[in-house]
Design a protein around this motif. Structure first.
Motif, mmCIF file in Angstrom:
data_model
loop_
_atom_site.group_PDB
_atom_site.id
_atom_site.type_symbol
_atom_site.label_atom_id
_atom_site.label_comp_id
_atom_site.label_asym_id
_atom_site.label_seq_id
_atom_site.Cartn_x
_atom_site.Cartn_y
_atom_site.Cartn_z
ATOM 1 N N ARG A 1 12.830 91.080 41.112
ATOM 2 C CA ARG A 1 11.534 91.317 40.471
ATOM 3 C C ARG A 1 11.138 92.791 40.588
ATOM 4 N NH1 ARG A 1 6.735 92.148 41.286
ATOM 5 N NH2 ARG A 1 6.937 92.146 43.551
ATOM 6 N N LYS A 2 11.280 93.313 41.811
ATOM 7 C CA LYS A 2 10.871 94.691 42.059
ATOM 8 C C LYS A 2 11.697 95.694 41.249
ATOM 9 C CE LYS A 2 10.185 97.187 45.963
ATOM 10 N NZ LYS A 2 10.582 97.342 47.367
ATOM 11 N N SER B 1 13.158 84.590 38.720
ATOM 12 C CA SER B 1 12.784 85.754 39.536
ATOM 13 C C SER B 1 11.818 86.663 38.798
ATOM 14 C CB SER B 1 14.021 86.557 39.932
ATOM 15 O OG SER B 1 14.923 85.752 40.632
ATOM 16 N N LYS C 1 15.111 86.943 44.897
ATOM 17 C CA LYS C 1 14.107 86.957 43.814
ATOM 18 C C LYS C 1 13.256 88.220 43.842
ATOM 19 C CE LYS C 1 13.383 82.012 43.562
ATOM 20 N NZ LYS C 1 12.579 80.906 44.061
ATOM 21 N N GLU C 2 12.767 88.537 45.056
ATOM 22 C CA GLU C 2 11.838 89.644 45.193
ATOM 23 C C GLU C 2 12.525 90.968 44.836
ATOM 24 O OE1 GLU C 2 8.765 89.128 45.360
ATOM 25 O OE2 GLU C 2 8.294 91.275 45.561
#
Lengths: 338, 195
Positions: free
Chosen positions: A274-275, A300, A270-271
């Motif tokens: 997202r990033k 996400s 997810k991270e």
């Protein structure tokens, strides 16, 4: 290679190549190859071998995995490590024998009854099939839980160059294994039955604390040309290879497209998504299904960006040109808006 | 995007990239022929992929396989627009002839493919591979005869399909228990190369 000492399986297209290989390989490694009378028998043999502390695995394709799901739940409920390979084919039901990615939900949400996760790895090349099997065995042992390789009929049957790493001899100590106490310690128990709700509750809660750590430490994804991308394609496994070709086609025409390929599906990266989508305008999720991972992609990015979907199911494989067409369509739409 | 060069151009600045489709009946050795091509690419230091597609039947159904040989890593291993099409039966001809890229090359076993090629934008090489196999005591080797023709038309352009590389590829593809078959395969390839 991964120190696997036992394989229990039952033939099903397009996965039988694994059984055929293991039938030759296991005896040479001093291990056991056994073709069981059914998928259900095979997965329960895996449960037994895992409880005895042996590195063990099984493999099947979609309908066969459904049959194994009861056993997988028992293995997870007993905190036992093993590796399960699903070479996905079209479904539901007996479905077809051509490649598919329609078991994403099953693998990441409901690989059996009860509150639990299994680690899910998504290889996109034959080389990664090798590397991730080793990774899966290591992490399964480390966290005492089942790990799945979610492949598909395309990866299962294709050939491409591969380098085998060195044979691994060091499998970690398993003091919990039910391999005979010889009067030197208390007996170990591998069990998934806890009739007291309080006991079961705390058992499951403890398992979820482990999952929390896993969700921190293990998410993995490959990013490709995402730095300046307006349009980010997300895809895993074979679909990611197609998406990558499409991204290259788009770049050739000056469209800023990139690709994020989740390598772990649980824990979902997810991270990372997202990033790497922070500066993107739209996301396109490509799957060989009606759209399953797309939900995790939306979660996400917390639905802050439009996430489109393109896919084919039933054994049909999207062509790079079709995905490229979708990218072009998005480019046209966002082109005016920004 | 389309390259105009003849069969298997190699050299120049453009990285080498060829998508090959082989199609026919199950049992004709379509997948095996694809495997030999794949190993030729591997031995020549290229990125390669081989992807079969066939029905549940052991023999008689349709079978085809996608082979990619490239200087760059291979994205999708599925060939839908082949540069080179090796066709071993009528149904496969009907199914795939229109998918060949303009400027592509088609190799046909004319014993089993009776259709005429109406396209004028592809180069066509036809030889009666199955008939040649029967006449020359090479039964079941029509795949290698047709491959021989393919190698002949390609060898001028690249070392990849030289007889030396092909022999190396065959040694990789033929199981160790059947090494006596390598010679027969080579005989069939040589026959195709003469046509």
């Amino acid at each position: 290679m991964a120190g696997c000492k036992s394989f229990f399986g039952y033939p099903i297209t397009p996965q039988t190549e694994i059984s055929a290989y293991m039938a030759k390989r296991m005896p040479k490694e001093g291990g056991v190859f056994l073709q069981a009378e059914s998928e259900i028998a095979a997965v329960n043999m895996v449960l037994g071998a895992a409880a005895a502390g042996v590195r063990t695995m099984t493999s099947s394709s979609s309908p066969g995995i459904s049959l194994k799901s009861e056993g997988i739940s028992y293995i997870a409920g007993s905190d036992l490590p093993c590796v399960i390979i699903n070479v996905q084919r079209g479904g539901p039901g007996l479905g077809g024998i051509q490649p598919s990615q329609a078991d994403y939900w099953q693998a990441t949400r409901a690989l059996g009854h009860g509150d639990f996760h299994v680690l899910v790895y998504a290889p996109a090349s034959v080389q990664e099939m090798v590397d991730l099997v080793i990774e899966a065995f290591d992490r399964a042992d480390e966290y005492r839980m089942p790990a799945m390789l979610l492949a598909d009929g395309m990866l299962g049957q294709m050939m491409e160059p591969v380098t085998f790493p060195e044979v691994k001899k060091n499998v970690p100590d398993k003091p919990w294994a039910t391999n005979g106490h010889q009067g030197k310690r208390d007996h170990n128990v591998a069990n998934s039955l806890f009739l007291s709700p309080g006991d079961l509750h705390s058992k499951v809660v403890r398992r979820f604390e482990k999952y929390k750590e896993i969700e921190q430490k293990l998410p993995k994804a490959e990013t490709y040309k995402t730095e300046d991308a307006d349009i980010i394609v997300t895809a895993y496994g074979a679909a990611a290879r197609i998406a990558r070709s499409a991204v290259n086609m788009a770049r050739k025409e000056g469209i800023k497209a990139g690709l994020i390929r989740p390598v772990t599906l649980y824990p979902f990266p997810k991270e990372i998504i997202r990033k790497h989508t922070e500066n993107a305008k739209e996301i396109l999720c490509v799957e060989m299904s009606m759209g399953q991972m797309v939900e995790d992609v939306r979660l996400s990015v917390e639905c802050k960006k439009p996430v489109r979907f393109y896919g084919k199911t039933g054994g049909l494989i999207p062509e790079p040109a079709e995905v490229f067409e979708q990218i072009k369509r998005i480019e046209k739409r966002i082109g005016g808006a920004y | 995007m389309q390259k105009k060069e003849k069969v298997l151009p190699h050299g120049g600045d453009a990285p080498y990239k060829k998508e090959i489709l082989l199609a026919g009946f199950g049992g004709q050795g379509v997948l095996f022929a694809g495997k030999v091509l794949t190993y030729c690419g591997l031995l020549a230091g290229k990125e390669v992929s081989w992807l079969p597609s066939y029905g549940p039947e052991m023999r008689g159904g349709t079978a085809n396989c996608s082979v990619c040989i490239s200087d760059d890593p291979i994205g999708s291993p599925l060939v839908t627009k082949p540069d080179l099409f090796i066709c071993m039966n009528g149904p496969s001809f009907d199914k795939f002839i229109d998918s060949v890229v303009p400027g592509g090359t088609v190799f046909i076993d004319e014993t089993l493919v009776t259709q005429e090629v109406s396209r004028t934008d592809v180069t066509v090489y036809s030889i009666p591979a199955a008939a040649l196999a029967a006449e020359n005591n090479l039964s079941g080797m029509s795949n290698m005869i047709l491959l021989g023709k393919f190698f002949k038309e390609s060898a001028e352009e690249t070392e990849m399909f030289s007889m030396e590389t092909v022999k190396g590829a065959l040694e990789k593809c033929v199981p160790s228990t059947k090494t006596h078959l390598i010679e027969v395969n080579i005989r069939a390839i040589e026959l195709g190369r003469k046509k």
